[in-house]
Motif scaffolding. Structure first.
Motif, PDB file in Angstrom:
ATOM      1  N   LEU A  58      12.925   9.327 -19.223  1.00  0.00           N
ATOM      2  CA  LEU A  58      12.731   8.129 -18.886  1.00  0.00           C
ATOM      3  C   LEU A  58      11.337   7.749 -17.915  1.00  0.00           C
ATOM      4  O   LEU A  58      11.382   8.629 -16.846  1.00  0.00           O
ATOM      5  N   LYS A  59      10.326   6.828 -17.984  1.00  0.00           N
ATOM      6  CA  LYS A  59       9.230   6.714 -17.359  1.00  0.00           C
ATOM      7  C   LYS A  59       9.762   5.831 -15.966  1.00  0.00           C
ATOM      8  O   LYS A  59      10.133   4.602 -16.256  1.00  0.00           O
ATOM      9  N   LEU A  60       9.545   6.496 -14.861  1.00  0.00           N
ATOM     10  CA  LEU A  60       9.993   5.715 -13.628  1.00  0.00           C
ATOM     11  C   LEU A  60       8.974   4.867 -13.151  1.00  0.00           C
ATOM     12  O   LEU A  60       7.689   5.250 -13.146  1.00  0.00           O
ATOM     13  N   PRO A  61       9.239   3.830 -12.475  1.00  0.00           N
ATOM     14  CA  PRO A  61       8.013   3.071 -11.714  1.00  0.00           C
ATOM     15  C   PRO A  61       7.573   3.827 -10.643  1.00  0.00           C
ATOM     16  O   PRO A  61       8.134   4.827 -10.041  1.00  0.00           O
ATOM     17  N   THR A  62       6.239   3.696 -10.142  1.00  0.00           N
ATOM     18  CA  THR A  62       5.578   4.242  -9.167  1.00  0.00           C
ATOM     19  C   THR A  62       5.701   3.612  -7.929  1.00  0.00           C
ATOM     20  O   THR A  62       5.257   2.321  -7.837  1.00  0.00           O
ATOM     21  N   THR A  63       6.016   4.144  -6.987  1.00  0.00           N
ATOM     22  CA  THR A  63       6.239   3.612  -5.649  1.00  0.00           C
ATOM     23  C   THR A  63       4.774   3.155  -5.111  1.00  0.00           C
ATOM     24  O   THR A  63       3.859   4.123  -5.080  1.00  0.00           O
ATOM     25  N   PRO A  64       4.619   2.143  -4.657  1.00  0.00           N
ATOM     26  CA  PRO A  64       3.216   1.560  -4.077  1.00  0.00           C
ATOM     27  C   PRO A  64       2.883   2.217  -2.970  1.00  0.00           C
ATOM     28  O   PRO A  64       3.856   2.591  -1.955  1.00  0.00           O
ATOM     29  N   SER A  65       1.663   2.518  -2.661  1.00  0.00           N
ATOM     30  CA  SER A  65       1.338   3.295  -1.373  1.00  0.00           C
ATOM     31  C   SER A  65       1.082   2.333  -0.022  1.00  0.00           C
ATOM     32  O   SER A  65       0.757   1.343  -0.251  1.00  0.00           O
ATOM     33  N   PHE A  66       1.541   3.001   0.843  1.00  0.00           N
ATOM     34  CA  PHE A  66       1.516   2.078   2.201  1.00  0.00           C
ATOM     35  C   PHE A  66       0.343   2.783   2.917  1.00  0.00           C
ATOM     36  O   PHE A  66      -0.038   2.505   4.158  1.00  0.00           O
ATOM     37  N   ARG A  67      -0.351   3.814   2.517  1.00  0.00           N
ATOM     38  CA  ARG A  67      -1.547   4.439   2.899  1.00  0.00           C
ATOM     39  C   ARG A  67      -3.008   3.517   2.881  1.00  0.00           C
ATOM     40  O   ARG A  67      -2.930   2.435   2.098  1.00  0.00           O
ATOM     41  N   LEU A  68      -3.640   3.595   3.954  1.00  0.00           N
ATOM     42  CA  LEU A  68      -4.815   2.733   4.122  1.00  0.00           C
ATOM     43  C   LEU A  68      -6.076   3.488   3.968  1.00  0.00           C
ATOM     44  O   LEU A  68      -7.174   2.842   4.764  1.00  0.00           O
ATOM     45  N   ASP A  69      -6.071   4.772   3.822  1.00  0.00           N
ATOM     46  CA  ASP A  69      -7.420   5.334   3.648  1.00  0.00           C
ATOM     47  C   ASP A  69      -8.510   4.734   2.801  1.00  0.00           C
ATOM     48  O   ASP A  69      -8.265   3.976   1.883  1.00  0.00           O
ATOM     49  N   ASN A  70      -9.673   4.943   3.417  1.00  0.00           N
ATOM     50  CA  ASN A  70     -10.923   4.347   2.949  1.00  0.00           C
ATOM     51  C   ASN A  70     -10.960   2.762   3.172  1.00  0.00           C
ATOM     52  O   ASN A  70     -11.746   2.287   2.352  1.00  0.00           O
ATOM     53  N   LYS A  71     -10.047   2.083   3.894  1.00  0.00           N
ATOM     54  CA  LYS A  71     -10.105   0.843   4.220  1.00  0.00           C
ATOM     55  C   LYS A  71     -10.769   0.477   5.560  1.00  0.00           C
ATOM     56  O   LYS A  71     -10.486   1.492   6.705  1.00  0.00           O
ATOM     57  N   THR A  72     -11.322  -0.591   5.851  1.00  0.00           N
ATOM     58  CA  THR A  72     -11.766  -0.540   7.111  1.00  0.00           C
ATOM     59  C   THR A  72     -11.105  -2.012   7.538  1.00  0.00           C
ATOM     60  O   THR A  72     -11.087  -3.089   6.840  1.00  0.00           O
ATOM     61  N   ALA A  73     -10.603  -1.839   9.008  1.00  0.00           N
ATOM     62  CA  ALA A  73      -9.766  -3.164   9.386  1.00  0.00           C
ATOM     63  C   ALA A  73     -10.152  -3.476  10.691  1.00  0.00           C
ATOM     64  O   ALA A  73     -10.568  -2.954  11.701  1.00  0.00           O
ATOM     65  N   LEU A  74     -10.387  -4.817  10.593  1.00  0.00           N
ATOM     66  CA  LEU A  74     -10.783  -5.641  12.085  1.00  0.00           C
ATOM     67  C   LEU A  74      -9.687  -6.082  12.971  1.00  0.00           C
ATOM     68  O   LEU A  74      -8.612  -6.945  11.943  1.00  0.00           O
ATOM     69  N   ILE A  75      -9.374  -5.732  13.969  1.00  0.00           N
ATOM     70  CA  ILE A  75      -8.093  -6.258  14.849  1.00  0.00           C
ATOM     71  C   ILE A  75      -8.643  -6.907  16.082  1.00  0.00           C
ATOM     72  O   ILE A  75      -9.175  -6.462  16.600  1.00  0.00           O
ATOM     73  N   ALA A  76      -8.463  -8.383  16.084  1.00  0.00           N
ATOM     74  CA  ALA A  76      -8.924  -9.030  17.132  1.00  0.00           C
ATOM     75  C   ALA A  76      -7.485  -9.131  18.160  1.00  0.00           C
ATOM     76  O   ALA A  76      -6.612  -9.382  17.586  1.00  0.00           O
ATOM     77  N   GLY A  77      -7.940  -9.161  19.659  1.00  0.00           N
ATOM     78  CA  GLY A  77      -6.882  -9.243  20.439  1.00  0.00           C
ATOM     79  C   GLY A  77      -6.374  -7.933  20.415  1.00  0.00           C
ATOM     80  O   GLY A  77      -5.328  -7.730  20.710  1.00  0.00           O
ATOM     81  N   ALA A  78      -7.234  -6.893  20.344  1.00  0.00           N
ATOM     82  CA  ALA A  78      -6.802  -5.551  20.080  1.00  0.00           C
ATOM     83  C   ALA A  78      -6.659  -4.895  21.504  1.00  0.00           C
ATOM     84  O   ALA A  78      -6.251  -3.469  21.359  1.00  0.00           O
ATOM     85  N   SER A  79      -6.828  -5.288  22.867  1.00  0.00           N
ATOM     86  CA  SER A  79      -7.036  -4.514  23.789  1.00  0.00           C
ATOM     87  C   SER A  79      -5.575  -4.243  24.610  1.00  0.00           C
ATOM     88  O   SER A  79      -5.469  -3.434  25.228  1.00  0.00           O
TER      89      SER A  79
END
Length: 256
Positions: A3-24
């Motif tokens: 049986l072909k099982l579904p693939t769990t989506p990744s929670f990883r964020l490698d190679n992504k750039t995130a801007l966080i405002a109010g980050a102090s």
């Protein structure tokens, strides 16, 4: 036949750039730590560059990629200038916000304008700026506005704050509709009262503390750690079919 099982989506964020405002500090800092731990390169933005640099240094000590920039999102000219030389951000977390709480009969125009300039006007045009960069680069993205349970209910002395957060909920849904074809997702996270330096005065008020404890069905106030898993989820492929939604982290406050 296996049986072909579904693939769990990744929670990883490698190679992504995130801007966080109010980050102090507070929720914004917690979001930055969570995204960095998930593999994202994080850009921390705040008006308080000294506190921001301390946060940046601490994240860097963990071996994560981080940059700190001074930015006041209430200043739309500053937003425009900042984005002139920026590569597109894959992720936005807008945690910059403020409150000027008072009975609605006593609200001053100065307090009203100051709250709206940050919570609504600043949030709107920051989200717009990130989306413009993504659309120009033909890239997908996840844009997350830190709203509040008060974007769905009201509260004593919080007419202005509630109005600002109800408005954030509204423009988030509209932007999600407009930008869905570009594979840009726009959502909100709606926390209950979270213990931070900025909310300590509320918890120090016995009447307010009693009100909070009675309204939260789980029987405790929120901690910044309660937001961290949610922001990684909304930023990642694991939430790839979620847009125009509000993720309630309110301990059941709005379940009534």
């Amino acid at each position: 036949m296996i049986l072909k099982l579904p693939t769990t989506p990744s929670f990883r964020l490698d190679n992504k750039t995130a801007l966080i405002a109010g980050a102090s500090s507070g929720i914004g800092l917690a979001c930055a730590v969570a995204l960095a731990d998930a593999g994202a390169e994080v850009v921390l933005a705040s008006r308080n560059i000294e506190a921001l640099q301390k946060a940046s240094d601490a994240i860097q000590l963990k071996g994560n990629s981080v940059e700190a920039v001074q930015l006041d999102i209430a200043d739309t000219d500053a937003i425009e200038l900042f984005f002139k030389n920026q590569k597109p951000f894959d992720i936005l977390v807008n945690s910059a916000g403020m409150g000027r709480h008072s009975p609605s009969l006593e609200t001053s125009t100065e307090d009203f304008d100051e709250v709206m300039d940050v919570n609504l006007r600043g949030a709107y045009f920051l989200t717009q700026a990130v989306a413009r960069g993504l659309i120009k680069a033909k890239k997908p993205g996840s844009l997350i506005n830190i709203s509040s349970q008060m974007g769905h209910v009201g509260g004593v002395d919080r007419a202005v704050y509630s109005a600002s957060k109800h408005a954030v909920e509204g423009f988030t849904k509209a932007m999600a509709i407009e930008w869905g074809g570009h594979q840009i997702r726009v959502n909100t996270i709606c926390p209950t009262f979270i213990r931070t330096a900025l909310t300590q005065s509320t918890f120090d008020n016995p009447e307010r503390k009693k009100w909070i404890e009675e309204k939260i069905k789980l029987g405790r106030a929120g901690e910044v750690e309660d937001i961290m898993g949610a922001v990684v989820f909304l930023a990642s492929e694991a939430s790839g079919m979620i847009t125009g939604s509000a993720l309630m982290i309110d301990g059941g406050w709005t379940a009534d």
